[in-house]
Motif scaffolding. Structure first.
Motif, PDB file in Angstrom:
ATOM      1  N   ASN A 197       5.062  24.776   5.537  1.00  0.00           N
ATOM      2  CA  ASN A 197       5.290  23.388   5.929  1.00  0.00           C
ATOM      3  C   ASN A 197       4.441  22.483   5.039  1.00  0.00           C
ATOM      4  N   PHE A 198       5.084  21.538   4.370  1.00  0.00           N
ATOM      5  CA  PHE A 198       4.385  20.596   3.493  1.00  0.00           C
ATOM      6  C   PHE A 198       4.803  19.179   3.886  1.00  0.00           C
ATOM      7  N   THR A 199       3.818  18.300   4.142  1.00  0.00           N
ATOM      8  CA  THR A 199       4.135  16.946   4.582  1.00  0.00           C
ATOM      9  C   THR A 199       3.317  15.917   3.808  1.00  0.00           C
ATOM     10  N   VAL A 200       3.936  14.765   3.605  1.00  0.00           N
ATOM     11  CA  VAL A 200       3.267  13.624   2.978  1.00  0.00           C
ATOM     12  C   VAL A 200       3.745  12.361   3.683  1.00  0.00           C
ATOM     13  N   ASP A 201       2.814  11.491   4.040  1.00  0.00           N
ATOM     14  CA  ASP A 201       3.131  10.141   4.521  1.00  0.00           C
ATOM     15  C   ASP A 201       2.167   9.191   3.842  1.00  0.00           C
ATOM     16  N   ALA A 202       2.666   8.379   2.925  1.00  0.00           N
ATOM     17  CA  ALA A 202       1.771   7.508   2.167  1.00  0.00           C
ATOM     18  C   ALA A 202       2.476   6.222   1.782  1.00  0.00           C
ATOM     19  N   THR A 203       1.733   5.122   1.875  1.00  0.00           N
ATOM     20  CA  THR A 203       2.228   3.810   1.459  1.00  0.00           C
ATOM     21  C   THR A 203       1.159   3.136   0.608  1.00  0.00           C
ATOM     22  N   VAL A 204       1.567   2.630  -0.521  1.00  0.00           N
ATOM     23  CA  VAL A 204       0.663   1.920  -1.424  1.00  0.00           C
ATOM     24  C   VAL A 204       1.185   0.497  -1.592  1.00  0.00           C
ATOM     25  N   GLY A 205       0.300  -0.477  -1.401  1.00  0.00           N
ATOM     26  CA  GLY A 205       0.693  -1.873  -1.539  1.00  0.00           C
ATOM     27  C   GLY A 205      -0.200  -2.602  -2.517  1.00  0.00           C
ATOM     28  N   TYR A 206       0.375  -3.579  -3.204  1.00  0.00           N
ATOM     29  CA  TYR A 206      -0.391  -4.450  -4.093  1.00  0.00           C
ATOM     30  C   TYR A 206      -0.264  -5.869  -3.555  1.00  0.00           C
ATOM     31  N   ALA A 207      -1.395  -6.474  -3.180  1.00  0.00           N
ATOM     32  CA  ALA A 207      -1.388  -7.745  -2.467  1.00  0.00           C
ATOM     33  C   ALA A 207      -1.382  -8.936  -3.407  1.00  0.00           C
ATOM     34  N   LEU A 208      -0.655  -9.968  -2.994  1.00  0.00           N
ATOM     35  CA  LEU A 208      -0.588 -11.240  -3.703  1.00  0.00           C
ATOM     36  C   LEU A 208      -0.854 -12.353  -2.701  1.00  0.00           C
ATOM     37  N   GLY A 209      -1.692 -13.345  -3.058  1.00  0.00           N
ATOM     38  CA  GLY A 209      -1.930 -14.470  -2.165  1.00  0.00           C
ATOM     39  C   GLY A 209      -3.359 -14.517  -1.683  1.00  0.00           C
ATOM     40  N   ASN A 210      -3.566 -15.002  -0.434  1.00  0.00           N
ATOM     41  CA  ASN A 210      -4.900 -15.103   0.154  1.00  0.00           C
ATOM     42  C   ASN A 210      -4.866 -14.580   1.575  1.00  0.00           C
ATOM     43  N   VAL A 211      -6.020 -14.621   2.266  1.00  0.00           N
ATOM     44  CA  VAL A 211      -6.105 -13.996   3.577  1.00  0.00           C
ATOM     45  C   VAL A 211      -5.264 -14.706   4.634  1.00  0.00           C
TER      46      VAL A 211
END
Length: 426
Positions: A197-211
């Motif tokens: 059994n092999f599993t991956v759950d991953a999300t990568v984000g690149y942010a633009l703007g301010n808080v």
């Protein structure tokens, strides 16, 4: 002497070795200890001269026995001084009086003097114990909840839904996870079955703007491959693999945090392609909505070093089928679902520097979206995680267990998985 004072001196005598009384302690150390001791459990209340004298005598190690410390404290209250005080006490007394006369000092913020303290050397040498001055301990301050002021460009999470948990809100956010396990079973007939059994759950984000208003370019990948094979037989592979690329944006709309996203989903098993839109509405409660163990959509302290929040989000999901592949999704090209997600998240609190502490992270959530357009079954999924999380700067690491049962959102595959995982959060 008051019973509280006797207890204060007695407890201190138990924990302070007699050899320490012969030492000359730094005046700053004595003052900080005396202020903390005198105002402990006394926030917002008048600080009596007896209590302050007791605290200074104890912290200065002015005598080796309970009876001598008691006598010295009484003399100080009655006459303003004592012939038996040591050099540590004298230096600390002068330093404390100077600090209380200096606005903005930590001592002046901890103890308010009325009327204002006289500056030295103009004031009497021991004005601190004169009856004309009233000392009041500072009121208890509300727990400081750190807030983030900068938007971190790169964000790593376990799902797109966790991308907008930025800054200090990421304390219990889902981490990107990877796991692998192999099981070998031999039955009574001597036939060996191997399951990998092999599993991956991953999300990568690149942010633009301010808080206050920002967007994230994201890539969300899920993989769950289960291969079962018997001796001399063919392999049976059950596979879920999907990738989504898109843009997410969030802002405040009335009393809701509104998060919308649009992206293209690639199902690598069926070769289907979808244009996906999603709208999430999260009620902003401002720390209200007390549900006992947690607040609704905001963190609250459960116990020392542990915080939790209950979550509820309303969702609208839209799909436009670009390529059907071998996916069994009926004849319509438009898919729509409406519902929400409810859950609970528990994670460590913050240290005095405002950074997230290491500790146990746990979460459970249930998602149900009724399909209102299209031939697919309703989206129904339960997820739970339990892990230990530690931080190296802004980088978090997880080791623990994860469980998921129900619809995988990108591919519509039906999953059921449980296993050990390692995770990464940034």
């Amino acid at each position: 002497m008051s019973p509280r004072g006797a207890c204060l001196l007695m407890c201190s005598t138990i924990f302070l070795p007699a050899a320490a009384y012969a030492q000359s302690l730094p005046a700053g150390q004595v003052v900080s200890g005396a202020v903390a001791r005198a105002c402990q459990g006394n926030a917002g209340q008048v600080l009596t001269r007896e209590r302050l004298a007791e605290a200074l005598v104890v912290e200065a190690r002015a005598a080796p026995t309970l009876s001598e410390m008691s006598e010295i404290s009484k003399e100080i209250v009655q006459t303003g001084t004592s012939a038996r005080v040591n050099t540590s006490y004298r230096a600390a007394l002068r330093l404390l009086q100077e600090a209380l006369a200096r606005p903005g000092s930590s001592e002046a913020e901890a103890i308010q003097v009325t009327p204002p303290a006289p500056p030295l050397p103009a004031g009497a040498p021991n004005w601190l114990f004169q009856p004309g001055y009233t000392l009041t301990c500072a009121p208890a301050s509300a727990p400081r909840i750190p807030r983030f002021t900068e938007l971190q460009p790169l964000v790593v999470r376990g799902s797109v839904d966790a991308l907008d948990d930025v800054g200090k809100e990421k304390q219990a956010a889902a981490a990107a996870q990877i796991g692998w396990e192999e099981t070998r079973v031999t039955n009574l007939d001597g036939v060996t079955t191997r399951t990998e059994n092999f599993t991956v759950d991953a999300t990568v984000g690149y942010a633009l703007g301010n808080v206050d208003r920002y967007a994230l370019l994201y890539a969300d990948y899920s993989r769950n491959r289960v291969e079962t094979r018997k001796d001399g037989g063919d392999s049976d592979v059950d596979n879920v693999e999907a990738l989504e690329l898109g843009l997410l944006g969030t802002t405040r709309l009335a009393s809701f945090r509104t998060t919308g996203r649009i992206g293209v989903t690639f199902d690598e098993v069926t070769k289907a392609r979808y244009l996906r839109g999603n709208l999430r509405l999260t009620p902003i409660t401002g720390g209200r909505g007390n549900l006992g163990l947690c607040n609704l959509n905001s963190y609250r302290t459960i116990t020392s070093g542990l915080r939790g929040r209950c979550t509820f989000v309303a969702e609208l999901e839209l799909r436009d089928v670009l390529t059907r592949g071998s996916a069994d999704i009926g004849s319509t090209d438009i898919l729509a679902a409406l519902g929400g997600t409810a859950g609970i998240e528990i994670g460590p609190g913050f240290n005095p520097d405002g950074d997230i502490d290491d500790g146990i992270v746990a979460s459970a959530r249930y998602t149900y979206l009724a399909v209102v357009e299209g031939a697919l079954p309703d989206i129904d999924r339960f997820e739970a995680n339990l892990s230990y999380r530690w931080w190296v700067g802004e980088l978090g690491f997880d080791v623990g267990l994860t469980y998921a049962d129900g619809t995988e959102r990108k591919s519509f595959g039906d999953e059921n998985r449980f296993g050990f995982r390692i995770g990464l959060l940034y």
